[in-house]
Design a protein around this motif. Structure first.
Motif, mmCIF file in Angstrom:
data_model
loop_
_atom_site.group_PDB
_atom_site.id
_atom_site.type_symbol
_atom_site.label_atom_id
_atom_site.label_comp_id
_atom_site.label_asym_id
_atom_site.label_seq_id
_atom_site.Cartn_x
_atom_site.Cartn_y
_atom_site.Cartn_z
ATOM 1 N N GLY A 46 27.837 40.107 20.020
ATOM 2 C CA GLY A 46 27.309 39.104 20.941
ATOM 3 C C GLY A 46 27.121 37.741 20.299
ATOM 4 N N ASN A 47 26.945 37.710 18.997
ATOM 5 C CA ASN A 47 26.746 36.437 18.300
ATOM 6 C C ASN A 47 28.036 35.652 18.092
ATOM 7 N N ILE A 48 29.169 36.259 18.245
ATOM 8 C CA ILE A 48 30.440 35.590 17.945
ATOM 9 C C ILE A 48 30.697 34.375 18.843
ATOM 10 N N PRO A 49 30.536 34.438 20.172
ATOM 11 C CA PRO A 49 30.771 33.230 20.981
ATOM 12 C C PRO A 49 29.827 32.078 20.615
ATOM 13 N N VAL A 50 28.572 32.392 20.339
ATOM 14 C CA VAL A 50 27.604 31.357 19.969
ATOM 15 C C VAL A 50 27.986 30.750 18.625
ATOM 16 N N ALA A 51 28.438 31.579 17.696
ATOM 17 C CA ALA A 51 28.847 31.081 16.382
ATOM 18 C C ALA A 51 30.028 30.132 16.508
ATOM 19 N N PHE A 52 30.998 30.469 17.346
ATOM 20 C CA PHE A 52 32.124 29.561 17.565
ATOM 21 C C PHE A 52 31.656 28.241 18.181
ATOM 22 N N PHE A 53 30.691 28.324 19.107
ATOM 23 C CA PHE A 53 30.160 27.097 19.707
ATOM 24 C C PHE A 53 29.495 26.218 18.663
ATOM 25 N N PHE A 54 28.690 26.820 17.789
ATOM 26 C CA PHE A 54 28.035 26.043 16.729
ATOM 27 C C PHE A 54 29.054 25.408 15.793
ATOM 28 N N CYS A 55 30.123 26.130 15.461
ATOM 29 C CA CYS A 55 31.171 25.557 14.609
ATOM 30 C C CYS A 55 31.831 24.362 15.304
ATOM 31 N N TYR A 56 32.063 24.478 16.589
ATOM 32 C CA TYR A 56 32.708 23.421 17.363
ATOM 33 C C TYR A 56 31.784 22.216 17.569
ATOM 34 N N TYR A 57 30.487 22.438 17.549
ATOM 35 C CA TYR A 57 29.512 21.385 17.845
ATOM 36 C C TYR A 57 29.645 20.192 16.904
ATOM 37 N N ALA A 58 30.051 20.411 15.674
ATOM 38 C CA ALA A 58 30.206 19.305 14.721
ATOM 39 C C ALA A 58 31.298 18.329 15.169
ATOM 40 N N PHE A 59 32.274 18.835 15.909
ATOM 41 C CA PHE A 59 33.377 17.991 16.371
ATOM 42 C C PHE A 59 33.097 17.317 17.710
ATOM 43 N N ASP A 60 32.155 17.858 18.471
ATOM 44 C CA ASP A 60 31.820 17.290 19.774
ATOM 45 C C ASP A 60 30.310 17.387 20.011
ATOM 46 N N PRO A 61 29.505 16.643 19.246
ATOM 47 C CA PRO A 61 28.049 16.737 19.415
ATOM 48 C C PRO A 61 27.587 16.059 20.706
ATOM 49 N N ASP A 62 26.359 16.335 21.063
ATOM 50 C CA ASP A 62 25.752 15.667 22.214
ATOM 51 C C ASP A 62 25.596 14.186 21.902
ATOM 52 N N PRO A 63 25.578 13.338 22.924
ATOM 53 C CA PRO A 63 25.352 11.912 22.676
ATOM 54 C C PRO A 63 23.992 11.682 22.014
ATOM 55 N N TRP A 64 23.893 10.615 21.216
ATOM 56 C CA TRP A 64 22.659 10.331 20.498
ATOM 57 C C TRP A 64 21.480 10.160 21.444
ATOM 58 N N GLU A 65 21.707 9.632 22.637
ATOM 59 C CA GLU A 65 20.615 9.458 23.597
ATOM 60 C C GLU A 65 19.998 10.801 23.975
ATOM 61 N N VAL A 66 20.804 11.825 23.963
ATOM 62 C CA VAL A 66 20.316 13.165 24.314
ATOM 63 C C VAL A 66 19.683 13.829 23.100
ATOM 64 N N ILE A 67 20.411 13.843 21.986
ATOM 65 C CA ILE A 67 19.949 14.566 20.798
ATOM 66 C C ILE A 67 18.721 13.911 20.170
ATOM 67 N N SER A 68 18.570 12.603 20.333
ATOM 68 C CA SER A 68 17.425 11.917 19.721
ATOM 69 C C SER A 68 16.096 12.328 20.348
ATOM 70 N N LYS A 69 16.132 12.921 21.529
ATOM 71 C CA LYS A 69 14.914 13.345 22.210
ATOM 72 C C LYS A 69 14.542 14.791 21.884
ATOM 73 N N THR A 70 15.299 15.414 20.996
ATOM 74 C CA THR A 70 15.024 16.802 20.635
ATOM 75 C C THR A 70 14.579 16.896 19.177
ATOM 76 N N LYS A 71 14.143 18.065 18.793
ATOM 77 C CA LYS A 71 13.743 18.294 17.407
ATOM 78 C C LYS A 71 14.957 18.462 16.493
ATOM 79 N N LEU A 72 16.150 18.540 17.066
ATOM 80 C CA LEU A 72 17.371 18.706 16.279
ATOM 81 C C LEU A 72 17.958 17.383 15.808
#
Length: 108
Positions: A46-72
């Motif tokens: 079950g962790n495999i799809p989430v792991a692929f998403f996390f790997c892909y996230y570096a190439f297509d992160p959320d916009p700074w306006e969105v991510i700046s409002k989170t703890k991440l």
């Protein structure tokens, strides 16, 4: 982006059924001792799809306006590393469980 809430159980059940099929074909039965192997496979699969998403996230992160409002904020680059570790641990667990299902000794 596919819905990870649907991919998690699909992937988990796929790998669990694969290991169950190997257990039944090789041993002609499924014992209580095999339940731990199947539970570990379900979690790892079950962790495999989430792991692929996390790997892909570096190439297509959320916009700074969105991510700046989170703890991440500022941790975006570490998500891909977390994804790689999840992939490694998931595939290692599934491979070990397939070897256990075959009852083959793992080479050191």
């Amino acid at each position: 982006m596919p819905d990870l809430n649907k991919l998690y159980p699909a992937s988990a059940f796929f790998f669990t059924l694969l290991v169950l099929a190997i257990i039944i074909l090789r041993q002609r039965r499924c014992d209580r001792a095999d339940m731990g192997i199947l539970a570990g496979t379900f979690i790892a699969g079950g962790n495999i799809p989430v792991a692929f998403f996390f790997c892909y996230y570096a190439f297509d992160p959320d916009p700074w306006e969105v991510i700046s409002k989170t703890k991440l904020a500022g941790c975006e680059r570490y998500l891909s590393f977390a994804g790689m570790m999840m992939l490694y641990l998931s595939f290692t667990t599934i491979w070990g469980n397939i070897l256990s299902a075959y009852k083959l000794p793992a080479d050191p």
